[in-house]
Write an enzyme that holds these catalytic residues in place. Structure first.
Site, PDB file in Angstrom:
ATOM      1  N   HIS A 163       0.857  -1.179   0.000  1.00 23.71           N
ATOM      2  CA  HIS A 163       0.000   0.000   0.000  1.00 23.71           C
ATOM      3  C   HIS A 163       0.894   1.230   0.000  1.00 23.71           C
ATOM      4  O   HIS A 163       2.026   1.200   0.505  1.00 23.71           O
ATOM      5  CB  HIS A 163      -0.883   0.016   1.246  1.00 23.71           C
ATOM      6  N   GLU A 181       0.937   3.870   1.804  1.00 25.48           N
ATOM      7  CA  GLU A 181       1.389   4.281   3.133  1.00 25.48           C
ATOM      8  C   GLU A 181       2.562   3.438   3.614  1.00 25.48           C
ATOM      9  O   GLU A 181       3.560   3.957   4.127  1.00 25.48           O
ATOM     10  CB  GLU A 181       0.256   4.172   4.162  1.00 25.48           C
ATOM     11  N   CYS A 236      -6.236   1.979   5.799  1.00 30.92           N
ATOM     12  CA  CYS A 236      -6.892   0.747   6.228  1.00 30.92           C
ATOM     13  C   CYS A 236      -6.288   0.303   7.573  1.00 30.92           C
ATOM     14  O   CYS A 236      -5.378   0.937   8.095  1.00 30.92           O
ATOM     15  CB  CYS A 236      -6.690  -0.340   5.168  1.00 30.92           C
ATOM     16  N   CYS A 289      -2.436  -0.372   7.386  1.00 29.06           N
ATOM     17  CA  CYS A 289      -1.665   0.873   7.302  1.00 29.06           C
ATOM     18  C   CYS A 289      -1.741   1.667   8.597  1.00 29.06           C
ATOM     19  O   CYS A 289      -0.747   2.241   9.043  1.00 29.06           O
ATOM     20  CB  CYS A 289      -2.144   1.708   6.119  1.00 29.06           C
TER      21      CYS A 289
END
Length: 171
Positions: free
Chosen positions: A72, A74, A102, A105
């Protein structure tokens, strides 16, 4: 853009200064997000800056590109920021991202000791920073960063909506 600082009462940092800096960070994250669809990834971008506003790292979603479920934006930005800083603790840093993080993260953000999180669009299905869950502000945790959501929300949401509309229409 440098992060606004105050050294005297006459030179106070205003809410507008902070808001302008946050918008600039989310705009930078948007620049990164538009790259992700080239590899079939969801358009999410993230940037990490230190307490002076200097960019340490940036990234976009790369799950499809890397074949990595944890890639992801992040997480990639946090990893690169830690490498740039030479340590895993990102105290004093701000992470800006186009979409609400999410749970994975949010956990990584907390473990990295990021001081501020700024994000664009709320994510009611998977958001873990206020929508579905509020992992980062859970009082049971020893680290709770400041969270600012909804920065350039319409622009960030539009990018996501356009991406998913295109993917739903493509057979």
């Amino acid at each position: 853009m440098r992060w606004p600082r105050s050294s005297t009462l006459r030179d106070r940092v205003t809410y507008r200064d902070v808001q302008a800096a946050d918008e600039a960070l989310v705009r930078r994250a948007l620049e990164l997000a538009v790259v992700a669809p080239r590899t079939g990834d969801v358009p999410v971008g993230a940037v990490v800056v230190d307490d002076t506003g200097r960019e340490l790292a940036a990234g976009c979603n790369a799950r499809e590109a890397l074949g990595d479920p944890t890639a992801h934006a992040e997480v990639l930005a946090l990893r690169a920021a830690a490498a740039a800083r030479g340590e895993w603790r990102l105290d004093g840093c701000t992470l800006a991202v186009t979409v609400e993080p999410c749970t994975m993260c949010a956990g990584a953000i907390g473990l990295a000791r990021v001081s501020r999180v700024v994000f664009g669009a709320w994510e009611p299905r998977t958001g873990a920073v206020g929508s579905l869950w509020d992992v980062l502000r859970d009082r049971r945790l020893n680290h709770r960063p400041e969270v600012v959501g909804g920065v350039l929300e319409a622009e960030c949401a539009s990018l996501m909506e356009s991406f998913f509309l295109l993917h739903r229409e493509t057979p």
